[in-house]
Design a protein around this motif. Structure first.
Motif, PDB file in Angstrom:
ATOM      1  N   VAL A 146       1.024  -1.248  -0.058  1.00 24.53           N
ATOM      2  CA  VAL A 146      -0.019  -0.040  -0.009  1.00 24.53           C
ATOM      3  C   VAL A 146       0.699   1.319  -0.224  1.00 24.53           C
ATOM      4  O   VAL A 146       0.556   2.224  -0.638  1.00 24.53           O
ATOM      5  N   LYS A 147       1.970   1.324   0.777  1.00 18.82           N
ATOM      6  CA  LYS A 147       2.597   2.394   0.787  1.00 18.82           C
ATOM      7  C   LYS A 147       3.358   2.658  -0.432  1.00 18.82           C
ATOM      8  O   LYS A 147       3.733   3.803  -1.104  1.00 18.82           O
ATOM      9  N   ALA A 148       3.864   1.653  -1.261  1.00 19.42           N
ATOM     10  CA  ALA A 148       4.377   1.926  -2.525  1.00 19.42           C
ATOM     11  C   ALA A 148       3.246   2.364  -3.650  1.00 19.42           C
ATOM     12  O   ALA A 148       3.727   3.090  -4.592  1.00 19.42           O
ATOM     13  N   MET A 149       2.151   1.891  -3.448  1.00 21.41           N
ATOM     14  CA  MET A 149       1.013   2.381  -4.238  1.00 21.41           C
ATOM     15  C   MET A 149       1.241   3.677  -4.209  1.00 21.41           C
ATOM     16  O   MET A 149       0.744   4.474  -5.133  1.00 21.41           O
ATOM     17  N   MET A 150       0.965   4.071  -2.763  1.00 19.00           N
ATOM     18  CA  MET A 150       0.370   5.667  -2.618  1.00 19.00           C
ATOM     19  C   MET A 150       1.667   6.524  -3.305  1.00 19.00           C
ATOM     20  O   MET A 150       1.421   7.477  -3.695  1.00 19.00           O
TER      21      MET A 150
END
Lengths: 366, 337, 331
Positions: free
Chosen positions: C88-92
């Motif tokens: 999720v962090k990489a997506m954001m």
């Protein structure tokens, strides 16, 4: 045609040669030519070579001009004694010219090619001649049976001459196993066995020289004589940079600068030669083969083979030919041979003596 | 052992050897087996021109016939390539790129970059291009420049059987998407081809012929046209150096420039339509990088800016021929300021 | 579109699995609502299409998938990414165009992918995914892994030739493929009731010789059940299935869309149909999970999204050195 008229034909130097181009006529019409005299310079696309006369007489007529692309086997000149009438020469020249212009030249019988299987490996060979004595030619590192193209034909006039591809080379299997001298010598002896040859003269160039010495040491009774051309395994000098450069080059651009070390005359290194070597190097398995064999040839930057004990063990007649300007295995190495004085040092030749000065190599067999 | 085989046989042999070597190589396309679901032989055709003939029974389950759904099966080849397969899809005619281009240029070509370098898509799309078979406007185009334009695609345009086999094996082993353009008029052309597997690296031009007077860069089928012209020119004293780039992406600019630096004269022969093709691209390259070496304007020999005509009378005029190449070479050889 | 909670399906899922499903849906919702807020500040570049409202689809399908399986997504792809396990962090960070993003800032919202997770990418081309999924399914079949391919696509893509060709090819090749038509009612601003010339997208399955199923897309359990059956069949060699998931997206086609083409349906859906609300009430009413468990997840997710946004904002952008890399594996 008058039987006294001898045709000079475009030679077939190597399996892939279909045509040749005369770049220079060394002999002129009216010249007396002896057997072995230089007639013309011929460009085969791979390498330039000198065509020698097989006959004695007067060069009565030049049929093919400089710059002309001539199919292998086509008549390029006529040699005849002075007494043959001009009219006969005229007629023979007309027929030859017509044949040339028609483009329908019956190709000269090329070598007979085939394969044998030794230790599970396919070994490819090309055979010329039908003489009683048998000679087997073994090329060097990264070479193939075609490297003998200038000498196999003249040698075959009085012998059966096989040129074969070592494992890892040419059209033979690319697996070299451990790449040791014994493995390669086994291929030579296996070739003799498969061909039903009881005893043969062996000749080897460079790595092939060490290979035939090892074969002779292993089975002296099968070997009538050894002819070593710039052989590996003698002395302490070896151009490790060349060998590694050859093994590691991945393009024509990388390879070509290294090839200069092979010849005294660097003009011999054509783009075509480099292209053909790259074609070989790009066959599956060749990279591994060359790197494995490098381990046999080199011990660090020093030679990895000592062939002198092999010669002693073999105890067969040995002739050695070496190019004065050899930059891969310098001629100084010849000092390590049992009889350095007997080495035939060829002026104006580099490591590829049999390509640059084929006459000298052929003469070593006489 | 080197022997003489055809361009078609060379491609078939490359496929067979790679399928033998690597179980992840699969072949798919319309009629690639030929006969799926029919009442006759399951491998009736081996592709519309028989290029894949014989592979079906040799490699059970690995030669797939497809419906006439180029988007779906070209896309499937691409999708499979992201999951460990090395598919070779046959897009029967390059002209059919129009019905599947999205999968090629928006999907396959972009994955690696768009996904931050974490994707690889080792797919090969074999496709037949070129004029000369009276196949008319929708089956004869030389569209490789369009693929060449797209970052992320590699484009091979083999000119001979030797090139066809080596470049196809390289294409299959390559980890990027490759558009492999086979000229339909070359399938029966023959040449020496080693039996062993081998590769030809991408981005390495072949100097087909050495010459000091004029450089001719020719692509695909135009290489043999250039050779024919060179032979004729040689007898009138003009020695042509022919450079075959072999791949249009990557392009071996170094060999082209080196040659022009030697000859000072350039003719580019390209079967594609004249705007934004390889001829214009290479001309611009040379104008920029080797301007000082040029001793004459660059000439381009291309098809005209028209669709490919049907009638033989017109198609023969459409395709660049040796005479036009020779004329162009002469014009640059004789050019005076 | 009835409430189709089959008790057998609900019982198939243990407490952990239920909690995980809730966490996934909540993460998607929180992610999208936060992106919606942040986009309004102008800090997020480009085009962003949000999945809020549709969470049950990605979650219900992907709950059956593992590392053998691949999915292809759409331009509205964040939910599929999260459900298939993309970080999720990489997506954001990717959405912010940062070097630390899933695609190092080279893809953006429409192209988030993680092939190591079997996520073949959000896809900017409507109908881009189904052919690719035929390929991933073919790979799984050839390799004998038992894996499946799932193509998520919208009602708009259901009218694309690529999708229809893929449905046919999947049947012809008998591929382990599942086609999930997420019908949120609008292709951009055009209603699917107008653009799809059939009563249901799922009705088209009959034309391709495969089962077609219509599912209430607000109901996690309905999606889970339908997908489970299709995926099981595919793994066993039974071929493809078309599942039509019907629901409403909560935000516009893209961020900034004024949505003048539709009236009250969003408010009504949020109030009465919302997948998270329904899931929550169902699992608590049946005593499967405690309110406190769910609230704890809410808090964890909220913290995760906060951290993701903070880290994304602070992360470096790619530099000139990144411009020309990663075009080819080798060139």
């Amino acid at each position: 045609m008058n039987d006294a008229i001898r045709k000079v034909v475009m030679p077939k130097w190597g399996l892939s040669m279909a045509t040749g181009k005369i770049t220079e006529w060394i002999a002129a019409e009216g010249d007396d030519v002896a057997g072995g005299a230089d007639l013309a310079e011929i460009d085969t696309d791979k390498i330039a070579g000198t065509l020698e006369s097989a006959d004695e007489g007067v060069l009565r007529r030049v049929v093919a001009e400089v710059g002309e692309d001539v199919p292998v086997g086509a008549t390029i000149a006529l040699i005849a004694p002075p007494e043959v009438p001009d009219a006969d020469i005229e007629e023979a020249a007309r027929l030859a010219r017509a044949e040339l212009d028609s483009g329908e030249v019956e190709e000269a019988a090329g070598p007979e090619t085939g394969t044998v299987t030794v230790d599970g490996r396919t070994l490819a060979y090309a055979t010329l001649g039908a003489g009683e004595e048998t000679l087997v030619l073994v090329h060097g590192y990264g070479g193939d049976k075609n490297s003998w193209l200038f000498v196999q034909e003249p040698l075959a006039e009085s012998r059966t001459v096989h040129a074969f591809d070592l494992p890892g080379h040419g059209e033979s299997s690319k697996d070299v196993g451990d790449g040791s001298l014994d493995t390669l010598a086994g291929a030579v002896l296996g070739f003799l066995a498969e061909k039903g040859i009881e005893r043969a003269h062996l000749a080897g160039h460079s790595l092939g020289g060490a290979v035939v010495a090892a074969a002779a040491a292993a089975e002296p009774g099968r070997v009538a004589s050894l002819t070593l051309v710039a052989p590996a395994g003698f002395g302490t000098e070896i151009n490790a940079g060349y060998l590694r450069g050859f093994a590691e080059a991945t393009s024509r651009r990388e390879l070509r600068p290294h090839l200069g070390a092979l010849f005294a005359d660097s003009a011999q290194v054509t783009r075509k030669l480099a292209d053909d070597l790259m074609k070989y190097k790009r066959l599956d398995g060749v990279d591994t083969a060359l790197r494995t064999l490098l381990g046999t040839l080199l011990d660090g930057d020093a030679p990895g083979i000592d062939a002198a004990p092999l010669l002693a063990k073999a105890g067969v007649p040995v002739t050695v030919v070496w190019g004065r300007e050899d930059e891969v295995l310098p001629v100084s190495n010849a000092g390590a041979l049992p009889d350095p004085g007997a080495v035939r040092v060829v002026e104006g030749a580099g490591h590829m003596v049999h390509m640059e000065k084929p006459n000298a190599v052929v003469a070593a067999f006489e | 052992m080197a022997r003489t085989i055809s361009y078609r046989e060379a491609i078939n042999e490359a496929l067979a050897q790679e399928m033998e070597r690597d179980g992840s190589v699969i072949v798919m396309g319309e009629d690639n087996a030929g006969g799926a679901g029919g009442s006759g032989a399951e491998d009736a055709w081996g592709g519309v021109l028989g290029v894949t003939k014989g592979l079906y029974h040799r490699f059970p389950g690995r030669v797939l016939d497809t419906p006439i759904s180029e988007s779906a099966f070209v896309g499937a080849a691409i999708g499979a390539a992201t999951r460990g397969m090395r598919p070779v899809a046959e897009l029967m005619f390059i002209d059919f790129m129009g019905v599947c281009f999205d999968q090629i240029f928006n999907q396959a070509a972009k994955f690696r970059y768009m996904f931050g370098g974490k994707a690889q898509t080792p797919v090969v799309i074999r496709t037949m291009y070129g004029a000369g078979l009276r196949a008319a406007a929708q089956h004869s185009q030389a569209l490789y420049p369009i693929f060449t334009h797209i970052p992320g695609l590699k484009v091979a345009v083999p000119s001979s059987p030797y090139e066809a086999k080596g470049l196809l094996i390289q294409s299959i082993r390559d980890n990027d998407p490759v558009i492999f353009c086979e000229h339909k008029a070359l399938y029966d052309a023959t040449g020496d081809v080693p039996e062993d597997s081998y590769t030809i690296p991408f981005g390495e031009a072949n100097v087909v012929r050495d010459g000091d007077d004029v450089t001719v860069v020719a692509i695909g089928r135009m290489v043999s046209v250039a050779e024919e012209a060179a032979k004729a020119l040689s007898s009138s004293g003009i020695e042509v150096e022919i450079v075959d780039p072999r791949t249009t992406s990557p392009l071996d600019t170094e060999t082209i420039l080196e040659s022009v630096e030697n000859t000072g004269r350039l003719v580019v022969v390209d079967e594609a339509s004249p705007r934004c093709n390889l001829a214009t691209d290479i001309s611009a390259l040379v104008a920029r990088e080797a301007f000082g070496s040029l001793r004459a304007p660059v000439e381009m020999v291309t098809a005209p800016h028209t669709p490919v005509p049907f009638s033989d009378a017109l198609e023969d005029l459409y395709i660049p021929d040796a005479q036009r190449v020779a004329n162009a070479v002469k014009s640059v050889a004789e050019w005076k300021r | 579109m009835t409430d189709t909670l089959s008790t057998s399906v609900a019982h198939e899922l243990d407490e952990n699995a239920l909690l995980q499903a809730y966490r996934t849906m909540r993460t998607i919702r929180a992610f999208e609502e936060r992106v919606h807020e942040e986009f309004a500040t102008g800090e997020i570049p480009g085009f962003v299409h949000l999945y809020a409202g549709e969470e049950a689809s990605a979650t219900g399908v992907c709950a059956h998938l593992d590392e053998r399986d691949a999915i292809a997504s759409t331009h509205r792809g964040h939910g599929h990414c999260i459900a298939k396990g993309v970080d999720v962090k990489a997506m954001m960070a990717e959405i912010y165009g940062k070097k630390t993003g899933s695609c190092q800032g080279k893809g953006g919202s429409m192209h988030i992918a993680d092939l190591s997770k079997g996520m073949l990418g959000a896809n900017g081309i409507v109908g881009g995914g189904p052919p690719l999924i035929c390929g991933t399914a073919l790979a799984a079949k050839q390799q004998g892994t038992g894996g499946v391919g799932v193509a998520f696509f919208g009602d708009g893509a259901s009218n694309q030739g690529t999708t229809l060709e893929s449905l046919n090819l999947a049947s012809v090749w008998n591929l382990p493929a599942i086609f999930v038509a997420e019908n949120n009612g609008y292709a951009e601003a055009t209603a699917s009731t107008w653009s799809v010339a059939a009563d249901n997208i799922a009705d088209r399955a009959a034309g391709f010789g495969m089962p077609g199923v219509i599912v209430d897309g607000f109901d996690f359990f309905a999606v889970y059940e339908a997908a489970g059956e299709a995926i099981r069949r595919a793994r066993e060699g039974g071929g493809p299935t078309l599942i039509e998931v019907k629901f409403t997206r909560y935000f516009g086609h893209f961020e900034g869309d004024q949505q003048t083409y539709r009236a009250q349906e969003v408010a009504e859906a949020r109030e009465n149909l919302d997948c998270l609300k329904r899931f929550r009430s169902r699992v608590t009413e049946t005593g499967r999970l405690e309110e406190a468990d769910l609230t704890a997840v809410d808090t964890q997710v909220s913290d995760l999204i906060d951290a993701a946004v903070d880290e994304a904002k602070a992360a470096p952008k790619p530099t000139e050195a990144d411009l020309a890399t990663d075009v080819y594996v080798s060139y």
